[in-house]
Write an enzyme that holds these catalytic residues in place. Structure first.
Site: not given
Ligand code: CDP
Ligand code: MG
Length: 134
Positions: A11, A51, A114, A117, A128
């Site tokens: 990212k 997303y 974070n 991805h 994807e």
């Molecule tokens: O990336 P991952 O699959 O672990 O989590 P996701 O639930 O698919 O969320 C996608 C991205 O949204 C995360 O990697 C974060 O960058 C962001 N996010 C956030 O900013 N705040 C949250 N509470 C959850 C996700």
């Molecule tokens: Mg995800």
């Protein structure tokens, strides 16, 4: 065990902080292979699609603008059980839950910024990879 392909994306915070090499080294040390990679600047439509599962969350606009704040490195990563294996290497989504020793645990500065991805299922990996590599 099965050889799988997963979609990994470094990212904008990872790229800006000069952590591409560090993160790729961890992926390769684990034994996974990077079989394709490209630097990209993502646009809003592709991020809305990527997303879509978070579209109703209050932080959705912040994710979209963060992901457009600089280039990302998209990669196809291959290896034994690579989908789950990469999720383990990455660490938990929530900043405070990402264990030390994982990529997010060691480098993420917040839940949103974070670093990395990774596809969350074999089915989504296929979608994807198609989305970003055609
Ligand atoms: O990336 P991952 O699959 O672990 O989590 P996701 O639930 O698919 O969320 C996608 C991205 O949204 C995360 O990697 C974060 O960058 C962001 N996010 C956030 O900013 N705040 C949250 N509470 C959850 C996700
Ligand atoms: Mg995800």
């Amino acid at each position: 065990m099965a050889t799988e392909r997963t979609y990994i994306m470094l990212k904008p915070d990872c790229v800006k902080r000069g952590l591409i090499g560090e993160v790729i080294a961890r992926i390769e040390r684990k034994g996974y292979r990077i079989i394709d990679a490209k630097m990209m600047r993502l646009n809003e439509p592709v991020l809305r699609e990527h997303y879509a599962h978070l579209a109703d969350k209050p932080f959705f606009p912040d994710i979209v603008s963060y992901m457009m704040s600089g280039p990302v490195l998209g990669m196809i990563v291959e290896g034994e059980n690579a989908v789950l294996g990469m999720r383990i290497l990455m660490g938990a989504t929530k900043f405070e839950e990402a264990a030390a020793g994982t990529i997010r645990g060691d480098f993420a500065s917040s839940t949103s910024e974070n670093i990395i991805h990774g596809s969350d299922s074999a089915e989504n990996a296929e979608i994807e990879i198609k989305r970003f590599f055609g």
